[in-house]
Design an enzyme around this catalytic site. Structure first.
Site, PDB file in Angstrom:
ATOM      1  N   TYR A  92       0.769  -1.440  -0.384  1.00 46.08           N
ATOM      2  CA  TYR A  92      -0.192  -0.151   0.354  1.00 46.08           C
ATOM      3  C   TYR A  92       0.760   1.450   0.031  1.00 46.08           C
ATOM      4  CZ  TYR A  92      -3.661  -2.709   1.061  1.00 46.08           C
ATOM      5  OH  TYR A  92      -4.244  -4.281   1.183  1.00 46.08           O
ATOM      6  N   ASN A 113     -12.861  -1.509  -4.725  1.00 42.81           N
ATOM      7  CA  ASN A 113     -12.874  -1.874  -6.340  1.00 42.81           C
ATOM      8  C   ASN A 113     -14.274  -2.997  -6.471  1.00 42.81           C
ATOM      9  OD1 ASN A 113     -12.197  -3.678  -8.590  1.00 42.81           O
ATOM     10  ND2 ASN A 113     -10.662  -4.237  -7.841  1.00 42.81           N
ATOM     11  N   CYS A 121      -6.624  -6.207  -6.926  1.00 48.48           N
ATOM     12  CA  CYS A 121      -6.350  -5.597  -5.809  1.00 48.48           C
ATOM     13  C   CYS A 121      -5.896  -6.588  -5.002  1.00 48.48           C
ATOM     14  CB  CYS A 121      -7.430  -4.302  -5.204  1.00 48.48           C
ATOM     15  SG  CYS A 121      -9.310  -6.372  -5.059  1.00 48.48           S
ATOM     16  N   HIS A 122      -6.345  -8.057  -5.083  1.00 48.45           N
ATOM     17  CA  HIS A 122      -5.329  -8.918  -4.142  1.00 48.45           C
ATOM     18  C   HIS A 122      -3.668  -9.109  -4.060  1.00 48.45           C
ATOM     19  CE1 HIS A 122      -5.290 -11.270  -7.781  1.00 48.45           C
ATOM     20  NE2 HIS A 122      -4.910 -11.208  -7.700  1.00 48.45           N
ATOM     21  N   GLU A 152      -0.700 -17.741  -8.614  1.00 51.42           N
ATOM     22  CA  GLU A 152      -0.524 -16.941  -9.293  1.00 51.42           C
ATOM     23  C   GLU A 152       1.185 -16.440  -8.534  1.00 51.42           C
ATOM     24  OE1 GLU A 152      -1.547 -12.907  -8.975  1.00 51.42           O
ATOM     25  OE2 GLU A 152      -3.437 -12.895 -10.371  1.00 51.42           O
TER      26      GLU A 152
END
Length: 156
Positions: A92, A113, A121-122, A152
């Protein structure tokens, strides 16, 4: 507006579509929903793209249109999120420095979001841990965030 449900390995995802564009995605408790799909060409394309992400290639680029409702600042944050590659994260604080704002403002835009997963946003984490996801800092939403990051290829 059309809404349908997609069963994913990380939970049940409600997809909202209007005029062929995705306007919202939200995670739903398994107990209160049944998977339901609508048979149109645009919905088929959206389902195909989401399934490809979850089942085949978490680094894929979604090729369906989005129609996101938010403030100009939120759109600026969401646009920046779209530039974070799969398997990578930003804090952040780092995003706040890049956007010349505060970490709390970035977190608030992430929380607002309307299309998590597609607008990733993850991939935004706290300096000391995973941070929150969809407005939650523990429970099922945080498990989903951790699953998405591991899917991912990020294991931080």
């Amino acid at each position: 507006m059309t809404a349908f449900l997609l069963r994913t390995p990380s939970g049940l995802l409600q997809v909202q579509v209007e005029g062929g564009a995705v306007t919202g995605l939200s995670w739903r408790p398994q107990a209160d929903c049944r998977e339901r799909a609508v048979d149109t060409a645009s919905v088929h394309r959206i389902l195909q793209g989401l399934r490809y992400y979850f089942e085949t290639d978490p680094a894929c680029r979604f090729d369906f249109p989005l129609r996101l409702t938010g403030t100009p600042f939120q759109h600026r944050v969401w646009g920046t999120l779209l530039g974070i590659p799969a398997g990578q994260v930003r804090t952040y604080g780092a995003l706040a420095a890049q956007l010349r704002t505060s970490p709390r403002a970035v977190a608030a835009a992430c929380r607002a979001n309307p299309c998590p997963v597609v607008v990733p946003c993850h991939r935004v984490v706290a300096a000391t841990g995973p941070g929150g996801y969809c407005g939650a800092t523990r429970g099922p939403h945080l498990k989903i965030k951790k699953w998405l990051l591991a899917h991912e290829g990020w294991h931080g």
